[in-house]
Design a protein around this motif. Structure first.
Motif, short mmCIF file in Angstrom:
data_model
loop_
_atom_site.label_atom_id
_atom_site.label_comp_id
_atom_site.label_asym_id
_atom_site.label_seq_id
_atom_site.Cartn_x
_atom_site.Cartn_y
_atom_site.Cartn_z
N GLU A 1 2.65 1.80 -3.38
CA GLU A 1 1.64 2.17 -4.39
C GLU A 1 1.25 3.64 -4.22
O GLU A 1 1.13 4.38 -5.21
N GLU A 2 1.10 4.08 -2.99
CA GLU A 2 0.74 5.48 -2.73
C GLU A 2 1.84 6.44 -3.18
O GLU A 2 1.56 7.62 -3.42
N HIS A 3 3.06 5.93 -3.28
CA HIS A 3 4.19 6.76 -3.72
C HIS A 3 4.55 6.49 -5.19
O HIS A 3 5.64 6.84 -5.64
N LYS B 1 0.84 -1.21 0.00
CA LYS B 1 0.00 0.00 0.00
C LYS B 1 0.88 1.26 0.00
O LYS B 1 0.61 2.22 -0.72
N HIS B 2 1.94 1.24 0.79
CA HIS B 2 2.82 2.41 0.94
C HIS B 2 3.53 2.74 -0.37
O HIS B 2 3.56 3.91 -0.80
#
Length: 484
Positions: free
Chosen positions: A358-360, A355-356
């Motif tokens: 992907e968010e970046h 998730k981390h």
């Protein structure tokens, strides 16, 4: 090598089982039991491992008079009394059945994916003189919980990785290589490593737990191997060069294994210096040249907060080697270099990392993972609430339903009567109780009778069934709910 610590099948059971034959109702001639996952951490179960137990322990002539004599001595001393051990009953099995176990077992085909709370296998005696045998072997049969639970957990890991590949990458073809089993050293025994390692291989082809392949070759007809690895450094192969020669240690690794893939641990000292100055600097051309020959270098952090360390590693390597964007707009490292994170990986930390990044703006394809104790050791029988219970008996010629219904925990209420596993009109699995099922529709397959294995599955059959059986499963919703 010497044989294992237990070679006597009478000693494969909890000791108190030896006292039970006297306390069933007089006139009991039949006991019928079943095994299920009553619920637990995951909403479904990947069934695997019973064939190993049957072939390893229960097939063929498995009982001798010498075993009976040994068990009589051991059990007598355990209880400090001589009126517990069933010497006559065990000798009956030797004399009347040639040491073969008069039991019938039906089971769902291995690799089947079922919602929890469904029957997975049933056991009953075939000789009315020894009904107690049905429940005596609960201990060893219930140990199917372990490979079954690891197989289930690995399939959930696979679904999580696949979800993020679908979200951030153009294809999910590499998913089956993206979680490496690094759990051999972290389990309680070689047998656990073999069972758990084999179970993981139903979902992933990446593994250092070669014991899993050994088990599959011996018990599931595997030819070749089911898990693959690559030459990789560890801290000792880096730190033995000394801090001032860390660069030489990595260069030596690349020179020694100059073809194909290689893995290199990077946090022996200063991971950021290692990634920036060594891999992104002095070793960069070696990495690029390897890439031109079709190889890849996997750079491994091994400490710190996983999600932060992975992201920073990607950013450093992206700056050094450049990135490209895929069709979905996410950044990717070039094919010659990847990050592999093995420290601190469990289902929720894996989700946090994916998730981390992907968010970046990073594609999942740039990071591979490994898991050790969390994959093979941090599970128990209650992870999936596995239970084996008697549900039917015949006493004095009359059939009767047998069940428990504790007022203090309704979740432990057991099933009643003879059971079948069937498909409903909508395709869902249904366990039919009370002997009311349709035997023609029963999905439980006869696999063992009177010491003979009736049905044998190959690893490829089991794996294919597991792949095909996975249903639509909202992995993110599941993780959100299980975190709360």
């Amino acid at each position: 090598m010497p044989s294992g610590p237990v070679d006597n099948i009478i000693l494969l059971a909890d000791c108190y089982k030896s006292s039970h034959y006297k306390v069933y109702p007089p006139g009991t001639t039949k006991l019928y039991a079943y095994f299920e996952s009553r619920g637990g951490k995951y909403p479904y179960t990947v069934f695997f491992g019973l064939q190993y137990i049957l072939k390893r322990w229960l097939c063929g002539p498995v009982l001798t008079k010498e075993m009976v004599a040994e068990a009589k001595q051991v059990i007598g001393q355990v209880f400090k009394r001589d009126d517990v051990f069933n010497e006559a009953g065990w000798n009956y099995v030797v004399e009347h059945h040639g040491g073969r176990l008069p039991l019938r077992i039906k089971a769902v085909p291995e690799g089947s994916v079922l919602p929890t709370k469904n029957v997975l296998f049933t056991v009953e005696n075939t000789d009315p003189a020894v009904p107690w045998l049905t429940n005596f072997f609960e201990t060893i049969l219930v140990q199917a919980w372990y490979p079954m639970t690891v197989a289930t957990a690995s399939s959930v890991y696979r679904q999580l990785i696949t979800h993020y590949l679908h979200l951030t990458h153009d294809t999910d073809e590499m998913a089956e290589y993206m979680l490496h089993d690094a759990g051999y050293r972290g389990v309680s025994s070689v047998e656990s490593a073999a069972l758990g390692g084999a179970a993981h291989m139903l979902s992933f082809k990446s593994s250092d737990t070669v014991a899993g392949t050994s088990l599959l070759r011996k018990f599931y007809g595997l030819e070749g191997v089911a898990g693959y690895s690559t030459p990789s450094s560890e801290h000792s192969t880096v730190t033995s060069w000394g801090r001032n020669r860390e660069l030489q240690s990595h260069r030596h690794m690349l020179d020694t294994y100059h073809q194909g893939d290689a893995g290199c641990v990077c946090d022996s000292y200063d991971i950021w210096k290692c990634l920036e100055e060594m891999w992104g600097g002095e070793l960069k051309e070696l990495v690029l040249e390897r890439g031109q020959r079709g190889g890849c270098v996997y750079l491994r952090p091994d400490s710190g907060d996983p999600k932060d360390v992975v992201l920073k590693s990607l950013e450093i390597l992206g700056k050094a080697f450049g990135t490209e964007s895929n069709k979905k707009g996410y950044k990717m490292l070039p094919s010659c270099v990847k990050v592999i994170q093995s420290d601190g990986i469990d289902l929720h930390s894996l989700w946090e990392i994916l998730k981390h990044i992907e968010e970046h703006g990073w594609s999942t394809s740039s990071v591979f993972f490994g898991a050790g104790a969390a994959l093979l050791q941090k599970v128990n029988r209650d992870t999936q609430k596995c239970a084996y219970k008697v549900s039917y008996a015949e006493v004095e010629g009359e059939g009767m339903e047998v069940f428990k219904q504790p007022i203090t925990d309704s979740g432990k209420t057991s099933k009643k009567g003879r059971l079948t596993l069937e498909r409903g009109e909508d395709g869902t699995y249904i366990t039919v109780q009370h002997g009311k099922g349709d035997l023609a529709k029963d999905l439980l397959v006869p696999i063992f009778e009177d010491g003979t294995l009736l049905q044998e599955y190959t690893f490829e059959e089991v794996k294919q069934r597991a792949d095909q059986g996975l249903q639509d499963f909202d992995i993110i919703k599941f993780l959100q709910e299980s975190k709360n």
